[in-house]
Each structure stands twice: as structure tokens, then as C-alpha cells.
Design an enzyme around this catalytic site. Structure first.
Site, PDB file in Angstrom:
ATOM      1  N   GLU A  86      -1.744  -1.612  -6.120  1.00 54.86           N
ATOM      2  CA  GLU A  86      -1.842  -0.426  -5.264  1.00 54.86           C
ATOM      3  C   GLU A  86      -1.723  -0.878  -3.817  1.00 54.86           C
ATOM      4  O   GLU A  86      -2.314  -1.877  -3.431  1.00 54.86           O
ATOM      5  CB  GLU A  86      -3.226   0.195  -5.508  1.00 54.86           C
ATOM      6  CG  GLU A  86      -3.487   1.428  -4.731  1.00 54.86           C
ATOM      7  CD  GLU A  86      -2.473   2.496  -5.058  1.00 54.86           C
ATOM      8  OE1 GLU A  86      -2.363   2.894  -6.223  1.00 54.86           O
ATOM      9  OE2 GLU A  86      -1.764   2.935  -4.119  1.00 54.86           O
ATOM     10  N   LEU A 137      -2.275   1.314  -1.133  1.00 52.56           N
ATOM     11  CA  LEU A 137      -2.708   2.411  -0.272  1.00 52.56           C
ATOM     12  C   LEU A 137      -3.447   1.929   0.970  1.00 52.56           C
ATOM     13  O   LEU A 137      -4.150   0.934   0.952  1.00 52.56           O
ATOM     14  CB  LEU A 137      -3.557   3.428  -1.042  1.00 52.56           C
ATOM     15  CG  LEU A 137      -4.897   3.020  -1.638  1.00 52.56           C
ATOM     16  CD1 LEU A 137      -6.008   3.004  -0.614  1.00 52.56           C
ATOM     17  CD2 LEU A 137      -5.248   3.994  -2.749  1.00 52.56           C
ATOM     18  N   ARG A 138      -3.214   2.675   2.054  1.00 53.61           N
ATOM     19  CA  ARG A 138      -3.929   2.428   3.311  1.00 53.61           C
ATOM     20  C   ARG A 138      -5.037   3.456   3.436  1.00 53.61           C
ATOM     21  O   ARG A 138      -4.823   4.632   3.125  1.00 53.61           O
ATOM     22  CB  ARG A 138      -2.987   2.592   4.509  1.00 53.61           C
ATOM     23  CG  ARG A 138      -1.853   1.617   4.556  1.00 53.61           C
ATOM     24  CD  ARG A 138      -0.747   2.140   5.446  1.00 53.61           C
ATOM     25  NE  ARG A 138      -0.226   3.409   4.916  1.00 53.61           N
ATOM     26  CZ  ARG A 138       0.521   4.276   5.614  1.00 53.61           C
ATOM     27  NH1 ARG A 138       0.831   4.021   6.866  1.00 53.61           N
ATOM     28  NH2 ARG A 138       0.959   5.392   5.075  1.00 53.61           N
ATOM     29  N   LEU A 140       2.730  -4.585  15.067  1.00 54.03           N
ATOM     30  CA  LEU A 140       2.770  -5.506  16.207  1.00 54.03           C
ATOM     31  C   LEU A 140       1.929  -4.948  17.347  1.00 54.03           C
ATOM     32  O   LEU A 140       2.247  -5.162  18.511  1.00 54.03           O
ATOM     33  CB  LEU A 140       4.220  -5.724  16.675  1.00 54.03           C
ATOM     34  CG  LEU A 140       5.087  -6.627  15.792  1.00 54.03           C
ATOM     35  CD1 LEU A 140       6.479  -6.796  16.412  1.00 54.03           C
ATOM     36  CD2 LEU A 140       4.454  -8.011  15.584  1.00 54.03           C
ATOM     37  N   CYS A 191      -9.776  -4.822   3.039  1.00 53.14           N
ATOM     38  CA  CYS A 191      -8.655  -5.457   2.331  1.00 53.14           C
ATOM     39  C   CYS A 191      -8.104  -6.697   3.032  1.00 53.14           C
ATOM     40  O   CYS A 191      -8.237  -7.801   2.511  1.00 53.14           O
ATOM     41  CB  CYS A 191      -7.535  -4.451   2.121  1.00 53.14           C
ATOM     42  SG  CYS A 191      -7.953  -3.216   0.896  1.00 53.14           S
ATOM     43  N   LYS A 219     -10.373  -9.981   3.409  1.00 54.53           N
ATOM     44  CA  LYS A 219     -10.795 -10.595   2.137  1.00 54.53           C
ATOM     45  C   LYS A 219      -9.587 -11.030   1.308  1.00 54.53           C
ATOM     46  O   LYS A 219      -9.633 -12.050   0.629  1.00 54.53           O
ATOM     47  CB  LYS A 219     -11.722  -9.646   1.377  1.00 54.53           C
ATOM     48  CG  LYS A 219     -11.117  -8.929   0.212  1.00 54.53           C
ATOM     49  CD  LYS A 219     -12.109  -8.148  -0.581  1.00 54.53           C
ATOM     50  CE  LYS A 219     -11.431  -7.041  -1.351  1.00 54.53           C
ATOM     51  NZ  LYS A 219     -10.377  -7.410  -2.283  1.00 54.53           N
ATOM     52  N   ARG A 233     -16.445  -1.965   7.117  1.00 52.65           N
ATOM     53  CA  ARG A 233     -16.447  -3.299   6.511  1.00 52.65           C
ATOM     54  C   ARG A 233     -15.590  -4.228   7.376  1.00 52.65           C
ATOM     55  O   ARG A 233     -14.450  -3.906   7.688  1.00 52.65           O
ATOM     56  CB  ARG A 233     -15.892  -3.243   5.086  1.00 52.65           C
ATOM     57  CG  ARG A 233     -16.857  -2.627   4.098  1.00 52.65           C
ATOM     58  CD  ARG A 233     -16.231  -2.498   2.737  1.00 52.65           C
ATOM     59  NE  ARG A 233     -15.137  -1.529   2.741  1.00 52.65           N
ATOM     60  CZ  ARG A 233     -14.304  -1.336   1.722  1.00 52.65           C
ATOM     61  NH1 ARG A 233     -14.433  -2.049   0.625  1.00 52.65           N
ATOM     62  NH2 ARG A 233     -13.341  -0.442   1.795  1.00 52.65           N
TER      63      ARG A 233
HETATM   64  C1  UDX Z   1      -4.196  -2.490   4.240  1.00 54.18           C
HETATM   65  C2  UDX Z   1      -2.721  -2.473   3.844  1.00 54.18           C
HETATM   66  O1  UDX Z   1      -1.950  -1.844   4.882  1.00 54.18           O
HETATM   67  C3  UDX Z   1      -2.545  -1.709   2.546  1.00 54.18           C
HETATM   68  O2  UDX Z   1      -1.186  -1.746   2.149  1.00 54.18           O
HETATM   69  C4  UDX Z   1      -3.401  -2.365   1.486  1.00 54.18           C
HETATM   70  O3  UDX Z   1      -3.304  -1.668   0.263  1.00 54.18           O
HETATM   71  C5  UDX Z   1      -4.859  -2.424   1.939  1.00 54.18           C
HETATM   72  O4  UDX Z   1      -4.952  -3.080   3.204  1.00 54.18           O
HETATM   73  P1  UDX Z   1      -5.891  -0.765   5.362  1.00 54.18           P
HETATM   74  O5  UDX Z   1      -6.950  -1.810   5.217  1.00 54.18           O
HETATM   75  O6  UDX Z   1      -6.218   0.632   5.002  1.00 54.18           O
HETATM   76  O7  UDX Z   1      -4.603  -1.152   4.490  1.00 54.18           O
HETATM   77  O8  UDX Z   1      -5.468  -0.766   6.895  1.00 54.18           O
HETATM   78  P2  UDX Z   1      -4.172  -1.017   7.770  1.00 54.18           P
HETATM   79  O9  UDX Z   1      -3.657   0.281   8.241  1.00 54.18           O
HETATM   80  O10 UDX Z   1      -3.232  -1.941   7.116  1.00 54.18           O
HETATM   81  O11 UDX Z   1      -4.851  -1.746   9.024  1.00 54.18           O
HETATM   82  C6  UDX Z   1      -5.567  -2.968   8.842  1.00 54.18           C
HETATM   83  C7  UDX Z   1      -6.166  -3.459  10.124  1.00 54.18           C
HETATM   84  O12 UDX Z   1      -5.156  -3.977  10.979  1.00 54.18           O
HETATM   85  C8  UDX Z   1      -6.914  -2.418  10.949  1.00 54.18           C
HETATM   86  O13 UDX Z   1      -8.118  -2.992  11.431  1.00 54.18           O
HETATM   87  C9  UDX Z   1      -5.960  -2.123  12.096  1.00 54.18           C
HETATM   88  O14 UDX Z   1      -6.647  -1.722  13.255  1.00 54.18           O
HETATM   89  C10 UDX Z   1      -5.305  -3.475  12.278  1.00 54.18           C
HETATM   90  N1  UDX Z   1      -3.972  -3.415  12.903  1.00 54.18           N
HETATM   91  C11 UDX Z   1      -2.961  -2.753  12.272  1.00 54.18           C
HETATM   92  C12 UDX Z   1      -3.733  -4.052  14.110  1.00 54.18           C
HETATM   93  O15 UDX Z   1      -4.631  -4.669  14.694  1.00 54.18           O
HETATM   94  N2  UDX Z   1      -2.482  -4.001  14.662  1.00 54.18           N
HETATM   95  C13 UDX Z   1      -1.467  -3.350  14.064  1.00 54.18           C
HETATM   96  O16 UDX Z   1      -0.354  -3.370  14.624  1.00 54.18           O
HETATM   97  C14 UDX Z   1      -1.700  -2.705  12.838  1.00 54.18           C
END
Ligand code: UDX
Length: 450
Positions: free
Chosen positions: A145, A147-148, A249, A259, A262, A329
């Protein structure tokens, strides 16, 4: 089709509701009776846009139920495993919930059932678990999966791709999963069939790549600070190259959540076990760069305040690990708030959704329910999660609420989400990571701190 979803956390609750939306007859099973009760009443135990509506539709239609008894999974032909795989102290993935789910499932499995793993697991998990499931006449496949949080419903019902990890000689499981996802496939969602190990790797490789992009641009932010360059413009310029792409970026406080942190640690641990750890040194550095962002933001705050944090009133806007979520988290924002408090600052924080989740983890922080109550009298305002309501704040109006003289108002943009010119015009001193910051009072440039 009758479907069971084992584990009703973030992934499982959304998946169960989404499968019901596709018209299947779904039971979600979880060992936590409180979670089951809440979901059965249509109340999502966490903040996720569109999930309450999806739950309500399934519950009202009667094709979505929740239970704490595995017996309810009997009769389902497809069983999704969606339990958590938390991080152990050594960074490796703890598979005890997956093992427990399989143990329990074995009591209800019938010959011909298909068990579909969705949890993020170390590569090799299917190979280790499959013999027990096959002994019951069922098959085990993996369907990761992606999903975000904040987009979970859409990511489940309209994913970028479906990946089926299926064992050699198993010709039936792909057809069964095609029936489950028929509506998605008809809508044109790409589908790939791989071996189970590749499917397990797809998930962690995708997260490792995304984490690497973020730490790459944050390393660029450090060098931008050292020379007075602008990392946002740098990202815009390199992002024009379609081979690089502009997404993921955004420099700033870095990644957190349940996610990415970890998953990359679990990936490193598994690579070590498999004897290929030497090729994953870069991923350790991705993690280290990411964690250094938090300390760097504390340094910038200290410098902006003239070198001393003790007793200074700091307003924190944003605690969730990203906007659109109440999840704290491994949240960089909550970590910075905690560090500033540990250094003697008087920290007051707010978030549109994450106050209660933060309070559970860090009860000693002072929380306020709105921006005005948070920023009144603040020596510095820190924007640490780019919620739209913070990005759209009017600097002039906020300045009046803060109540300091023009030129003494300090804003620190931990997510490079504010317009520096607008804030400077509004009388603020503007600081960020990787963008030209205003010189601190002693003429000390933030860049010179590095
Ligand atoms: C992520 C993956 O995107 C997803 O595909 C996977 O299934 C689970 O982990 P998620 O944890 O919901 O999803 O968040 P995501 O939108 O990916 O952002 C992760 C972290 O990166 C956030 O803390 C966000 O603030 C940070 N981030 C994201 C940045 O610092 N810069 C960016 O350009 C993008």
C-alpha cells in the site's frame, strides 16, 4: 466478494472502508475493542479527510462491519493483513503483529482462500510465512500500500499503481485480486505482477527514494545557508528537469510520520542482515541529515533571539508531521517544540488537528486552541507545519496580535512555506532553513552559524 481486513489502524481502517465502497462485503478485525467500537459507530479514531463519509456509507449500506473476533473472518475468501510493523530499538521491523495475525487467521482459513499482505514488511517475509498458509490450502501474496496520510482515501481508491507480489505457479491469486480491484482496473489504474520479494521491496524502495529526495534538498539548504543562496529557487530550477521533478524537493524541517523514518531504518537493518549493508550507507546519512534539521532549527531560533533561549516566549504554529493530519509520530515540529522547552524557552503551541495527539506524547507542553492565544506576546513565531491557515496568515494582522514593536517581530519559517517579502514588508524579521534570513541583531548571519 466477502473480504476480511485484519488490523484497523490507519491502513486497515481506510482499506476496509474503501473495499466496502467498491461494493464488497467487508469485515474489519482488530484486537483493540475500543477501536472496533469507534469504527462500528462510524467514528474514525484518527483525522483523515473523507474517511468518516466512507465509513458512514459502508455502515449504512450494511456491507461494512467491524469486530474484535477473528471468527468473523470465517467465510471471507480474501483476507487482507494490514497490521502495524513498528520499529524495534535496533531499527529493525517488529513483525510480531504480522505473526499474531497469521496465527489467528490460521484458525479460520479455508482451502482456496487468498491472504493478501498489505503491511510494510522486510523483504523475505512472504517466503517465511507462506508455508504455514499453504499448509491450510490457502495462498499468501503481497500487495503493498502506498497511501499518504491526508490523502489515504483517494490513494486507496485511485492509486498510482497496483503491485501484486505472487509466488511462482500461482495462477489464480492475480485473478482473485483483479476481482477485488475490478473498479480500479476499469478506471485504468496500472497493475504489475511481480514475485513476492520484488513487491515487498517496491514499497520500501519507494519510501527510501522519497526520503532521499527530501534529505538531498535539505543538504542543499545547508550549503545555501553557508553562501547566502536560496534553496527554494534551486529546487524550482533543478525540478524543471523532468528526470528530477519538483515534487518532494521542499526543504525545511524534513520528514517524519509513521512511515518514512521507520521504513528506511527497517530497510537498512534488513540490508545489513542480508549482507548488503555497505550499499546502504547513504540511507543512514539520509536519516542523519533529516534528524539534524531539527537541531538546526533550534540553532537558528537561538541566533535569531540573540543567542539565548532561556525564558523567551516561543509560539509554535504546527505540531503534526505534515498538514492534513493529526499524526505526531516522529513529528519534526513536536520534536523542535520539545527541544526548545528543554533549553529553557517558554513554549506555547497550537495545531488545527494535532493538539490532543501531541498532549498524549508531550503533556508538559503548553497548548492553545487558536493562533491568537498562541502568539500573543511571543518573542518568536515558528511555523513548523505548513497548514494552509498558517501559510495564509496576514503578517500585519499577526504582528498586531503579537504586540511587539515593528522590527522586533521574528518569524521562523521551518517549512519554507511563507513569502519572505510579504513578512518583511509586514515588519517581521524572517528566518528559514536554506533561504536568505535577516541578519540577527549582533550582525551575525544565520549562515555563519553552520
Ligand atoms: C509516506 C509515503 O508518501 C507513502 O507513499 C507511504 O505509503 C507512507 O509514507 P506519509 O507518511 O503520509 O506518506 O507522508 P508524505 O506526504 O510522504 O510526507 C512525509 C514527510 O516528508 C512529512 O513529514 C513531510 O512534511 C515531509 N516532506 C515531504 C518534506 O519535508 N519535503 C517534501 O518535499 C515532501
Amino acid at each position: 466478494m466477502r473480504i476480511s481486513v485484519i488490523g484497523c489502524g490507519y491502513l486497515g481502517a481506510v482499506h476496509a472502508a474503501a473495499m466496502a465502497e467498491l461494493g464488497h462485503d467487508v469485515v474489519g478485525i482488530d484486537v483493540d475493542p475500543l477501536k472496533v467500537d469507534s469504527l462500528a459507530q462510524g467514528i474514525a479514531p484518527f483525522f483523515e479527510p473523507e474517511l468518516p463519509e466512507l465509513l458512514a456509507r459502508g455502515l449504512d449500506a450494511g456491507n461494512l462491519t467491524f469486530s474484535s473476533s477473528m471468527a468473523e473472518a470465517r467465510g471471507a475468501t480474501v483476507h487482507f493483513i494490514a497490521v502495524g510493523t513498528p520499529q524495534r530499538a535496533d531499527g529493525s521491523s517488529n513483525l510480531s503483529y504480522v505473526d499474531a495475525a497469521v496465527d489467528q487467521l490460521l484458525t479460520v482459513l479455508a482451502a482456496g482462500d487468498v491472504v493478501v499482505g498489505k503491511s510494510t514488511v522486510p523483504v523475505g517475509t512472504v517466503a517465511a510465512l507462506a508455508p504455514r498458509i499453504e499448509a491450510a490450502g490457502a495462498t499468501l501474496i503481497w500487495n503493498p500500500e502506498f497511501l499518504r496520510e491526508g490523502h489515504a482515501v483517494r490513494d486507496t481508491l485511485a492509486p498510482d499503481r497496483l503491485v501484486y507480489g505472487i509466488g511462482a505457479g500461482d495462477n489464480r491469486s492475480a485473478d482473485v485480486l483483479d476481482d477485488v480491484y475490478a473498479a480500479l482496473l476499469e478506471a485504468g489504474v496500472p497493475r504489475m505482477v511481480t514475485d513476492p520479494a520484488t513487491a515487498e521491496l517496491v514499497k520500501v524502495a519507494a519510501n527510501a527514494f522519497l526520503a532521499t529526495k527530501i534529505s538531498f534538498i535539505n543538504a542543499m539548504a545547508d550549503i545555501a545557508d553557508a553562501v547566502g543562496a536560496d534553496v527554494g529557487q534551486l529546487a524550482d530550477a533543478i525540478g524543471q528537469d523532468p528526470r528530477i521533478g519538483r515534487r518532494f524537493l521542499n526543504a525545511g524541517l524534513g520528514f517524519g510520520g509513521g512511515c518514512l523514518p521507520k521504513d528506511i531504518r527497517g530497510f537498512i537493518a534488513r540490508a545489513d542482515e542480508l549482507g548488503v549493508g555497505a550499499s546502504f550507507g547513504f540511507l543512514r546519512e539520509v536519516d542523519a541529515i533529516n534528524l539534524r534539521r531539527r537541531e538546526r532549527l533550534v540553532e537558528v531560533t537561538r541566533a535569531a533571539l540573540g543567542g539565548d533561549l532561556v525564558g523567551r516566549r516561543i509560539a509554535i504554529l504546527g505540531l503534526a508531521f505534515k498538514p492534513g493530519s493529526d499524526d505526531v509520530r516522529d513529528s519534526p515540529a513536536l520534536d523542535v517544540a520539545t527541544r526548545l522547552r528543554a533549553e529553557g524557552a517558554h513554549v506555547v503551541a497550537t495545531d488545527p488537528q494535532a493538539i490532543e495527539t501531541s498532549r498524549r506524547l508531550v503533556p508538559e507542553l503548553e497548548y492553545r486552541s487558536n493562533v491568537a492565544a498562541t502568539v500573543t506576546g511571543a518573542d518568536a513565531v515558528l511555523v513548523l507545519t505548513e497548514w494552509p491557515e498558517f501559510v495564509e496568515l496576514d503578517p500585519a494582522v499577526l504582528g498586531r496580535i503579537v504586540g511587539r514593536h515593528l522590527g522586533e517581530q521574528i518569524v521562523i519559517d521551518g517549512r519554507n512555506c511563507l513569502d519572505p517579502a510579504l513578512w518583511r514588508d509586514g515588519g517581521w524579521r524572517y528566518y528559514a532553513l536554506g533561504r536568505i534570513s535577516d541578519p540577527a541583531p549582533a550582525g551575525m548571519n544565520v549562515a555563519q552559524l553552520a
